[in-house]
Design a protein around this motif. Structure first.
Motif, PDB file in Angstrom:
ATOM      1  N   LEU A  86       0.743  -0.927  -0.026  1.00 39.19           N
ATOM      2  CA  LEU A  86       0.492  -0.237   0.284  1.00 39.19           C
ATOM      3  C   LEU A  86       0.377   0.745  -0.278  1.00 39.19           C
ATOM      4  CD1 LEU A  86      -2.500  -1.022   2.037  1.00 39.19           C
ATOM      5  CD2 LEU A  86      -3.207  -0.342   0.094  1.00 39.19           C
ATOM      6  N   LEU A  87       1.677   1.223   0.526  1.00 38.30           N
ATOM      7  CA  LEU A  87       2.791   2.722   0.707  1.00 38.30           C
ATOM      8  C   LEU A  87       3.366   2.571  -0.752  1.00 38.30           C
ATOM      9  CD1 LEU A  87       4.603   2.269   3.800  1.00 38.30           C
ATOM     10  CD2 LEU A  87       2.592   3.451   3.218  1.00 38.30           C
ATOM     11  N   LYS A  88       3.484   1.587  -2.010  1.00 36.19           N
ATOM     12  CA  LYS A  88       4.713   1.794  -2.975  1.00 36.19           C
ATOM     13  C   LYS A  88       4.117   3.414  -3.619  1.00 36.19           C
ATOM     14  CE  LYS A  88       4.874   0.174  -7.160  1.00 36.19           C
ATOM     15  NZ  LYS A  88       3.935  -0.633  -8.407  1.00 36.19           N
ATOM     16  N   GLY A  89       5.079   4.132  -3.574  1.00 36.47           N
ATOM     17  CA  GLY A  89       5.722   5.027  -3.822  1.00 36.47           C
ATOM     18  C   GLY A  89       5.668   6.513  -3.652  1.00 36.47           C
ATOM     19  N   ALA A  90       5.558   5.923  -1.823  1.00 37.10           N
ATOM     20  CA  ALA A  90       5.599   6.884  -0.553  1.00 37.10           C
ATOM     21  C   ALA A  90       6.827   6.683  -0.144  1.00 37.10           C
ATOM     22  CB  ALA A  90       4.822   5.835   0.800  1.00 37.10           C
ATOM     23  N   ARG A  91       7.323   8.280   0.316  1.00 40.35           N
ATOM     24  CA  ARG A  91       8.966   8.332   1.170  1.00 40.35           C
ATOM     25  C   ARG A  91       8.975   7.701   2.185  1.00 40.35           C
ATOM     26  NH1 ARG A  91      10.849  14.613  -0.321  1.00 40.35           N
ATOM     27  NH2 ARG A  91      12.680  13.627   1.050  1.00 40.35           N
ATOM     28  N   VAL A  92       9.325   7.285   2.916  1.00 38.20           N
ATOM     29  CA  VAL A  92      10.010   6.130   4.103  1.00 38.20           C
ATOM     30  C   VAL A  92      10.805   6.119   4.352  1.00 38.20           C
ATOM     31  CG1 VAL A  92       7.999   4.706   3.497  1.00 38.20           C
ATOM     32  CG2 VAL A  92      10.772   4.356   3.550  1.00 38.20           C
ATOM     33  N   ARG A  93      11.722   5.615   5.818  1.00 40.65           N
ATOM     34  CA  ARG A  93      12.612   5.723   6.758  1.00 40.65           C
ATOM     35  C   ARG A  93      12.906   4.936   7.480  1.00 40.65           C
ATOM     36  NH1 ARG A  93      11.186   8.524  11.618  1.00 40.65           N
ATOM     37  NH2 ARG A  93       9.305   9.428  11.566  1.00 40.65           N
ATOM     38  N   GLY A  94      14.064   4.949   8.366  1.00 36.25           N
ATOM     39  CA  GLY A  94      14.134   3.813   8.454  1.00 36.25           C
ATOM     40  C   GLY A  94      13.455   4.001  10.324  1.00 36.25           C
ATOM     41  N   GLY A  95      13.174   2.718  11.332  1.00 31.38           N
ATOM     42  CA  GLY A  95      12.675   3.083  12.528  1.00 31.38           C
ATOM     43  C   GLY A  95      12.775   2.598  13.496  1.00 31.38           C
ATOM     44  N   GLU A  96      12.377   2.519  14.571  1.00 27.19           N
ATOM     45  CA  GLU A  96      12.558   1.288  15.706  1.00 27.19           C
ATOM     46  C   GLU A  96      11.903  -0.077  15.577  1.00 27.19           C
ATOM     47  OE1 GLU A  96      12.223   3.376  19.024  1.00 27.19           O
ATOM     48  OE2 GLU A  96      13.986   4.683  19.019  1.00 27.19           O
ATOM     49  N   ALA A  97      12.194  -0.728  16.566  1.00 21.84           N
ATOM     50  CA  ALA A  97      11.111  -2.030  16.290  1.00 21.84           C
ATOM     51  C   ALA A  97       9.424  -1.715  16.711  1.00 21.84           C
ATOM     52  CB  ALA A  97      11.832  -2.626  17.604  1.00 21.84           C
ATOM     53  N   GLY A  98       8.922  -2.435  15.991  1.00 21.50           N
ATOM     54  CA  GLY A  98       7.361  -2.108  16.093  1.00 21.50           C
ATOM     55  C   GLY A  98       6.787  -2.248  15.557  1.00 21.50           C
ATOM     56  N   GLU A  99       4.881  -2.445  14.827  1.00 24.95           N
ATOM     57  CA  GLU A  99       4.420  -0.982  13.772  1.00 24.95           C
ATOM     58  C   GLU A  99       3.908  -0.207  13.960  1.00 24.95           C
ATOM     59  OE1 GLU A  99       0.590  -3.611  10.630  1.00 24.95           O
ATOM     60  OE2 GLU A  99       1.128  -2.814  12.926  1.00 24.95           O
ATOM     61  N   ALA A 100       5.284   0.412  13.212  1.00 30.40           N
ATOM     62  CA  ALA A 100       4.970   2.348  12.747  1.00 30.40           C
ATOM     63  C   ALA A 100       3.969   2.336  12.301  1.00 30.40           C
ATOM     64  CB  ALA A 100       5.698   2.220  12.704  1.00 30.40           C
ATOM     65  N   VAL A 101       3.524   1.516  11.236  1.00 26.50           N
ATOM     66  CA  VAL A 101       2.496   2.517  10.209  1.00 26.50           C
ATOM     67  C   VAL A 101       1.717   0.564   9.896  1.00 26.50           C
ATOM     68  CG1 VAL A 101       1.775   3.238   7.189  1.00 26.50           C
ATOM     69  CG2 VAL A 101       4.288   3.776   9.110  1.00 26.50           C
ATOM     70  N   THR A 102       0.593   1.075  10.279  1.00 27.25           N
ATOM     71  CA  THR A 102      -0.748  -0.006  10.003  1.00 27.25           C
ATOM     72  C   THR A 102      -1.118  -0.153   8.244  1.00 27.25           C
ATOM     73  OG1 THR A 102      -2.555   1.165  10.237  1.00 27.25           O
ATOM     74  CG2 THR A 102      -1.296  -0.370  12.138  1.00 27.25           C
ATOM     75  N   PRO A 103      -1.500  -1.466   7.385  1.00 29.35           N
ATOM     76  CA  PRO A 103      -2.796  -0.864   6.279  1.00 29.35           C
ATOM     77  C   PRO A 103      -3.528  -0.094   6.819  1.00 29.35           C
ATOM     78  CG  PRO A 103      -2.401  -3.200   7.404  1.00 29.35           C
ATOM     79  CD  PRO A 103      -1.952  -2.584   8.480  1.00 29.35           C
ATOM     80  N   THR A 104      -3.843   0.327   6.969  1.00 28.95           N
ATOM     81  CA  THR A 104      -5.155   0.257   7.700  1.00 28.95           C
ATOM     82  C   THR A 104      -4.866   2.119   6.858  1.00 28.95           C
ATOM     83  OG1 THR A 104      -7.060  -0.132   8.800  1.00 28.95           O
ATOM     84  CG2 THR A 104      -7.466   1.645   8.393  1.00 28.95           C
ATOM     85  N   GLY A 105      -3.723   2.103   7.688  1.00 33.26           N
ATOM     86  CA  GLY A 105      -3.112   3.422   7.741  1.00 33.26           C
ATOM     87  C   GLY A 105      -2.461   4.256   6.518  1.00 33.26           C
ATOM     88  N   ALA A 106      -1.906   3.111   5.952  1.00 28.35           N
ATOM     89  CA  ALA A 106      -1.534   3.014   4.197  1.00 28.35           C
ATOM     90  C   ALA A 106      -2.209   3.586   3.507  1.00 28.35           C
ATOM     91  CB  ALA A 106      -0.785   2.148   4.515  1.00 28.35           C
ATOM     92  N   ALA A 107      -3.245   2.509   3.353  1.00 24.80           N
ATOM     93  CA  ALA A 107      -4.644   2.586   2.156  1.00 24.80           C
ATOM     94  C   ALA A 107      -4.790   4.105   2.872  1.00 24.80           C
ATOM     95  CB  ALA A 107      -5.594   1.636   2.733  1.00 24.80           C
ATOM     96  N   LEU A 108      -5.714   4.390   3.670  1.00 21.45           N
ATOM     97  CA  LEU A 108      -5.487   5.939   3.691  1.00 21.45           C
ATOM     98  C   LEU A 108      -5.113   7.119   3.245  1.00 21.45           C
ATOM     99  CD1 LEU A 108      -7.190   5.974   7.234  1.00 21.45           C
ATOM    100  CD2 LEU A 108      -8.657   6.626   5.282  1.00 21.45           C
ATOM    101  N   LEU A 109      -3.173   6.904   3.348  1.00 18.17           N
ATOM    102  CA  LEU A 109      -2.796   7.954   2.065  1.00 18.17           C
ATOM    103  C   LEU A 109      -3.201   7.194   0.960  1.00 18.17           C
ATOM    104  CD1 LEU A 109       0.182   7.711   4.827  1.00 18.17           C
ATOM    105  CD2 LEU A 109      -1.056   9.171   5.021  1.00 18.17           C
ATOM    106  N   ARG A 110      -2.737   6.691   0.352  1.00 23.28           N
ATOM    107  CA  ARG A 110      -3.312   6.103  -1.389  1.00 23.28           C
ATOM    108  C   ARG A 110      -4.237   6.714  -1.648  1.00 23.28           C
ATOM    109  NH1 ARG A 110      -2.377  -0.228  -4.196  1.00 23.28           N
ATOM    110  NH2 ARG A 110      -0.516   0.845  -3.644  1.00 23.28           N
ATOM    111  N   ALA A 111      -5.382   6.448  -0.358  1.00 23.69           N
ATOM    112  CA  ALA A 111      -6.878   7.098  -0.824  1.00 23.69           C
ATOM    113  C   ALA A 111      -6.797   8.154  -1.543  1.00 23.69           C
ATOM    114  CB  ALA A 111      -7.712   6.860  -0.563  1.00 23.69           C
ATOM    115  N   VAL A 112      -6.074   9.277  -0.410  1.00 22.44           N
ATOM    116  CA  VAL A 112      -5.922  10.399  -0.893  1.00 22.44           C
ATOM    117  C   VAL A 112      -5.314  11.710  -1.602  1.00 22.44           C
ATOM    118  CG1 VAL A 112      -6.958  10.816   1.566  1.00 22.44           C
ATOM    119  CG2 VAL A 112      -4.486  11.183   1.421  1.00 22.44           C
ATOM    120  N   GLY A 113      -4.500   9.944  -2.168  1.00 20.94           N
ATOM    121  CA  GLY A 113      -3.488  10.884  -3.896  1.00 20.94           C
ATOM    122  C   GLY A 113      -1.930  11.942  -2.388  1.00 20.94           C
ATOM    123  N   THR A 114      -1.562  10.776  -1.640  1.00 20.22           N
ATOM    124  CA  THR A 114      -1.134  12.394  -0.926  1.00 20.22           C
ATOM    125  C   THR A 114       0.634  12.459  -1.142  1.00 20.22           C
ATOM    126  OG1 THR A 114      -2.011  10.413   1.379  1.00 20.22           O
ATOM    127  CG2 THR A 114       0.757  11.753   1.329  1.00 20.22           C
TER     128      THR A 114
END
Length: 371
Positions: free
Chosen positions: A167-195
């Motif tokens: 779902l994050l294809k095309g998004a700008r990302v960075r490294g992070g600490e252990a754990g789930e930082a971005v959920t599929p729901t959050g990623a889907a919303l970013l895609r749906a609004v053309g972020t």
């Protein structure tokens, strides 16, 4: 309005919803939108909580059943009842990536962890809040990916989860600490609004909001931050090239306009005129950035045979605009959004009218209704 997201510790659907409510979206409006899906057995509230050194808004969802598995097609159909195209697009995106990952058609996808009440409430709630805040553009800072593993219906999976990465294809990302930082729901919303991703765009800041996550972090608040602002006009110097023409055919004039626009002109147009000795004529105008003025001047001379033209300096004020799409009769129709309104693109409507046999003006009304 422009929305800028700072996923300080990550992004989940409930964190985004909390931040939007904190920025001024109507909780009652969100509840009404969720109720329109036909979903039953749920309660949605928002509360102010302290997370680290900050206070933020956390949404609280209570349900009468704990089922987490539903067909994706069912959730998409429920979202469609609200008329919120962002919600429908987000759920469709989830179905498509899950189908691709598991080798089944999107229409046959059965959601496991994402099939519960929370997914539908978060997605429809965020879509309703965005509409309430009149958001037309979304920008986001690079997203922290997190790391480690997560236990799912299909066993242990890497973090970010495969669906989230898709779902994050095309998004700008960075490294992070252990754990789930971005959920599929959050990623889907970013895609749906053309972020769009990057630094905050220039805007007049009107509100901020902090949405709290459920995890307690030892050294920082667990929040997603949103900033809401109004677009500002873009100003700059432009050059206008003008020449009077009384011996050029209409075909050539139309050709010159097309060539000028293809060469980078900001605009080109023709006005009728009456020249000396009562001759009917046309005035060709080309608006351009200064660095393209010489090339466009040469183009006008070559195509029209004119022996001279006028160059004038003007100050251009251009309001920000962007395109979004709505789906009508199986086709995408681009909608041009500006600070003071929105309208469908004529070429898309004309093509749809020809394909469907429907009157163009009716399709235009449908495009507005689909927003």
């Amino acid at each position: 309005m422009i929305l800028y997201l700072n996923p300080f510790t990550g992004l989940a659907g409930d964190m985004l919803l909390g931040a939007l409510l904190d920025a001024g979206a109507s909780l009652d409006g969100v509840r009404q939108a969720v109720a329109a899906t036909g979903l039953t057995g749920w309660r949605l509230d928002a509360e102010r909580v302290r997370t680290g050194a900050l206070t933020a808004t956390r949404v609280r969802i209570e349900v009468d059943d704990d089922a987490t598995e539903r067909p994706a097609a069912r959730l998409i159909a429920m979202a469609a009842r609200t008329g919120l195209t962002v919600a429908e697009a987000a759920l469709t995106a989830i179905a498509e990536v899950e189908g691709a990952l598991h080798g089944v058609p999107a229409a046959d996808v059965h959601l496991h962890e994402l099939g519960g009440h929370d997914t539908l409430i978060d997605i429809v709630g965020c879509a309703a809040a965005l509409r309430d805040l009149r958001v037309t553009r979304v920008h986001c800072a690079p997203l922290p990916l997190g790391g480690g593993t997560v236990h799912a219906r299909h066993g242990v999976l890497p973090v970010p989860a495969p669906a989230t990465l898709a779902l994050l294809k095309g998004a700008r990302v960075r490294g992070g600490e252990a754990g789930e930082a971005v959920t599929p729901t959050g990623a889907a919303l970013l895609r749906a609004v053309g972020t769009a991703y990057g630094p905050p765009p220039e805007m007049a800041l009107r509100a901020t909001g902090y949405g709290a996550g459920g995890r307690v972090l030892p050294d920082r608040p667990n929040v997603t931050v949103v900033m809401l602002g109004e677009p500002v006009a873009e100003e700059g110097t432009q050059i206008v090239l003008s020449t009077n023409l009384d011996d050029v055919t209409g075909e050539i004039l139309g050709h010159v306009i097309e060539r000028a626009l293809a060469a980078g002109a900001a605009d080109a147009w023709i006005t009728p005129a009456v020249m000396k000795k009562g001759r009917p004529a046309h005035v060709l105008h080309v608006l351009t950035a200064p660095e393209l003025a010489d090339d466009l001047q040469n183009l006008v001379f070559a195509e029209t045979g004119s022996l001279g033209l006028r160059r004038g300096v003007v100050e251009k004020v251009a309001l920000p605009r962007h395109f979004a799409t709505v789906r009508l009769h199986g086709r995408d129709v681009r909608m041009k959004h500006g600070p003071w309104g929105v309208k469908p693109e004529y070429d898309d409507l004309a093509a749809l009218a020809e394909a469907t046999g429907r009157p163009l003006r009716e399709l235009a009304r449908e495009a507005f209704d689909a927003l």
